[in-house]
Design a protein around this motif. Structure first.
Motif, mmCIF file in Angstrom:
data_model
loop_
_atom_site.group_PDB
_atom_site.id
_atom_site.type_symbol
_atom_site.label_atom_id
_atom_site.label_comp_id
_atom_site.label_asym_id
_atom_site.label_seq_id
_atom_site.Cartn_x
_atom_site.Cartn_y
_atom_site.Cartn_z
ATOM 1 N N ALA A 40 -2.980 15.525 -7.386
ATOM 2 C CA ALA A 40 -2.721 15.503 -5.946
ATOM 3 C C ALA A 40 -2.750 14.059 -5.446
ATOM 4 C CB ALA A 40 -3.758 16.339 -5.202
ATOM 5 N N VAL A 41 -1.881 13.763 -4.492
ATOM 6 C CA VAL A 41 -1.813 12.434 -3.877
ATOM 7 C C VAL A 41 -1.838 12.600 -2.365
ATOM 8 C CG1 VAL A 41 -0.359 10.413 -3.456
ATOM 9 C CG2 VAL A 41 -0.573 11.341 -5.774
ATOM 10 N N PHE A 42 -2.734 11.869 -1.726
ATOM 11 C CA PHE A 42 -2.694 11.746 -0.277
ATOM 12 C C PHE A 42 -2.138 10.379 0.050
ATOM 13 C CE2 PHE A 42 -5.224 10.481 3.670
ATOM 14 C CZ PHE A 42 -4.226 10.935 4.527
ATOM 15 N N ALA A 43 -0.984 10.349 0.715
ATOM 16 C CA ALA A 43 -0.348 9.099 1.120
ATOM 17 C C ALA A 43 -0.627 8.894 2.601
ATOM 18 C CB ALA A 43 1.154 9.159 0.860
ATOM 19 N N LEU A 44 -1.050 7.695 2.964
ATOM 20 C CA LEU A 44 -1.452 7.430 4.341
ATOM 21 C C LEU A 44 -0.284 7.326 5.313
ATOM 22 C CD1 LEU A 44 -4.210 7.043 3.019
ATOM 23 C CD2 LEU A 44 -4.564 5.051 4.471
ATOM 24 N N SER A 45 0.935 7.469 4.826
ATOM 25 C CA SER A 45 2.115 7.533 5.690
ATOM 26 C C SER A 45 3.190 8.345 4.981
ATOM 27 C CB SER A 45 2.647 6.131 6.008
ATOM 28 O OG SER A 45 3.300 5.578 4.876
#
Length: 354
Positions: free
Chosen positions: A258-263
């Protein structure tokens, strides 16, 4: 040809010629027609609007101080929506926008000091940037969009920490435990690469600092050790930077699921990195962005994201500017409401991640 020269040619007062352009109701139609006809013959197009504005103390433009190059304001989908909302609000008063890049921390600030503007909008600048000080020293009304927070200056912001926490909780609720984070620049030095806890906590961009803090809180709530979560800083907020940042993690022995991208821009880059590496989204990798820019729904698969009302926030900034220019109080509105928009880029954690 000047207003005075035209008046002398016609044998009338300067005020009479001025009224022909600015207060036609003060003249007879015949006199006004004679003045305008003679002006056309002599090549006089009318009073200088800049001079008229200076006499009133207004130039009819609001300066927008942006952090990155001016091209970013026109190419980034989030910035475009914010500026669109701002312009829509200001055009109610016939006011235009004048965009200025803040420039590097050690750069020349004459473009800020000399800008002919009635007010400033500071759009997402880091704490302590000298361009902010230069704008404040002009003595014009100032409104901040997102950051930095300044004493006595109204700001239009969102609950960045809460939105980031919702994004990470969505991923952990899906069973993901191998999380990675793609971050926008944390400071004006714009480095790229892994960012340790000290780097995260000392970020001079308040939005980044808050989003990372919210993500860390949600991760800890799911039993994850935040210090062990790879946080990779991207030197620029664009898809290519994100693609390059994520590629090494996907090629590692323990790639994230999983990846959380800040934009959303970084989220789009994460999808490109997965595609290039042959990693299925969301089968092997789930991705969440932040903003819900117009481009988010158009990715393949569509990007799950934290939505903020972009155009409405731009309009809120414009409303504050209009109030200040009219001499009315301008109070910071409550942080805009955010919501998680679940699309096709997220799914359950893979049963047997490699």
């Amino acid at each position: 040809m000047t207003l005075l020269a035209l008046a002398q040619d016609l044998g009338v007062s300067r005020a009479t010629v001025s009224n022909a352009y600015n207060r036609p109701d003060q003249l007879s139609p015949a006199l006004r027609e004679r003045i305008l006809a003679r002006a056309a013959e002599l090549g006089f197009s009318g009073p200088d609007p800049m001079a008229r504005g200076l006499r009133r103390g207004r130039v009819g433009a609001v300066g927008v101080l942006v952090d990155e190059g001016l091209s970013y304001a026109f190419s980034d989908p989030t910035a475009v929506q914010l500026l669109d909302g701002l312009a829509r609000e200001l055009e109610e008063d016939g006011v235009g926008l004048l965009l200025h890049a803040s420039g590097p921390v050690d750069g020349d600030l004459q473009h800020v000091r000399n800008a002919a503007v009635d007010a400033w909008v500071l759009q997402s600048l880091p704490d302590g940037h000298p361009a902010v000080t230069a704008a404040l020293e002009r003595g014009r009304p100032v409104v901040v969009l997102d950051q930095p927070v300044l004493p006595g200056v109204p700001v239009v912001g969102v609950d960045d920490a809460g939105g980031a926490a919702a994004a990470v909780r969505h991923l952990t609720d899906l069973g993901h435990r191998r999380l990675a984070v793609l971050s926008m620049p944390m400071a004006a030095d714009r480095v790229s690469g892994p960012a340790d806890l000290d780097r995260q906590r000392s970020a001079t961009y308040a939005v980044v600092r808050e989003r990372l803090a919210g993500a860390a809180t949600a991760a800890a709530g799911a039993g994850l050790d935040w210090a062990a979560v790879p946080v990779v800083e991207c030197a620029t907020n664009d898809p290519e930077s994100a693609r390059a940042a994520l590629a090494p993690l996907l090629a590692g022995d323990q790639p994230p699921t999983a990846v959380f991208a800040l934009s959303d821009q970084l989220g789009r880059g994460a999808i490109r990195a997965a595609r290039a590496a042959g990693v299925s989204v969301p089968g092997a990798l789930s991705i969440v962005g932040f903003d819900d820019s117009p481009a988010a729904a158009g990715t393949t698969p569509p990007l799950t994201t934290v939505a903020q009302p972009l155009r409405e926030r731009g309009q809120a900034v414009g409303a504050l500017v209009r109030a200040l220019l009219a001499g009315r109080p301008a109070v910071s509105p409550p942080p805009a409401e955010l919501r998680l928009v679940v699309r096709g880029s997220t799914g359950p954690a893979p049963a047997d991640p490699r």
